[in-house]
Design an enzyme around this catalytic site. Sequence first.
Site, short mmCIF file in Angstrom:
data_model
loop_
_atom_site.label_atom_id
_atom_site.label_comp_id
_atom_site.label_asym_id
_atom_site.label_seq_id
_atom_site.Cartn_x
_atom_site.Cartn_y
_atom_site.Cartn_z
N LEU A 155 0.84 -1.20 0.00
CA LEU A 155 0.00 0.00 0.00
C LEU A 155 0.88 1.25 0.00
O LEU A 155 1.71 1.45 0.88
CB LEU A 155 -0.92 0.00 1.22
CG LEU A 155 -2.03 1.07 1.25
CD1 LEU A 155 -3.23 0.57 2.04
CD2 LEU A 155 -1.54 2.38 1.84
N HIS A 162 7.77 0.91 11.05
CA HIS A 162 8.39 2.15 10.61
C HIS A 162 7.51 3.32 11.06
O HIS A 162 6.28 3.20 11.05
CB HIS A 162 8.52 2.13 9.08
CG HIS A 162 9.32 3.25 8.51
ND1 HIS A 162 8.81 4.53 8.36
CD2 HIS A 162 10.60 3.30 8.03
CE1 HIS A 162 9.74 5.29 7.81
NE2 HIS A 162 10.82 4.58 7.61
#
Length: 339
Positions: A127, A231
């Site tokens: 994505l 992240h």
Amino acid sequence: MSFFMRTARAGDLQTLYEMAKLTGGGFTNLPPDRKSLAAKLERTEQALARQGEGVEDELIVMVLENAQTGQVRGTCQIFSKVGQNWPFYSYRLGVLTQHSRELSRTFRAEMLSLVTDLEGSTEVGGLFLHPRERAEGLGLLLARSRYLYIRNHRARFGERIIAELRGVIDEAGGSPFWDGLAGRFFGMSFQEADEFNAVNGNQFIADLMPKTPIYTAMLTDSARSVIGMPHPNGRAAMRMLETEGFTNPGYVDIFDGGPTMVGQIDALRTIAHASDAVLTAVHEKGGDKMLVTTGRLADFRCTYAFAIEREDGGVSLDRASAQLLGLEPGQTFTMAERA
């Protein structure tokens, strides 16, 4: 809303390549490599051409298009069944508890075990939304369109679904997890391994890494601190997955240490709450903002629309969205609440 989701085609290669260069590394499902991206588009074409039902190892790449400009501004992917052609390895984070009677102490050791528990799962990934379009709920449209695609092609997918989130990458583009674990067994930096992984997959890591459990206490502090951490740019994605019904049972990526979220397809919020409706009218203004989809395989489309439930049992959609989806009164579509 002029944006809509559709399945990707060969002509999207250049745009996907340009977006891949914006990811900043560590984004293995969207490598800045034309050959790899072209192979993904070819696999998508083959999957969309298959007419039979049943679960096979297929890939569906989807893109977000601006209907007014024709520009593709985002993308996402669905892997129907991972681990069919080669093992799908993960680390499972666990604890070994031992007691010493002589010392009157209990010791708990955190361990990483190499497992293939998640083989056979459907995976959603890849994505990416263009930085200039991160508004108006387009990230949710990207993410949730995948679940509606799965719902409307249910026989092509299994029971469990996973999503691997990118792990922590430092300012220099390195991975503390890689440097503290896998990097010690390979003569390459994270950046070099990242490029190889994006093109060839992470099977080379699984083949050469030790199969015995690894005590996390033996890793560097920097590596240990990022195990199972997404992240920073992936924290919002993790919250979206949790809202959808995914959990974090302790699986981490063997490459960058990012968390692998796990869910049950039929229990996902979007799928469980979606319903089919018949378009009985169109209107110009008003209604509740909904996620609306129509079409199968290569004809799949998904967008936001304003819907009004009618006394005749049907649903009215705003004219612009109905036209965007190619819907005419009397046709059936699927809708889910925007929230």
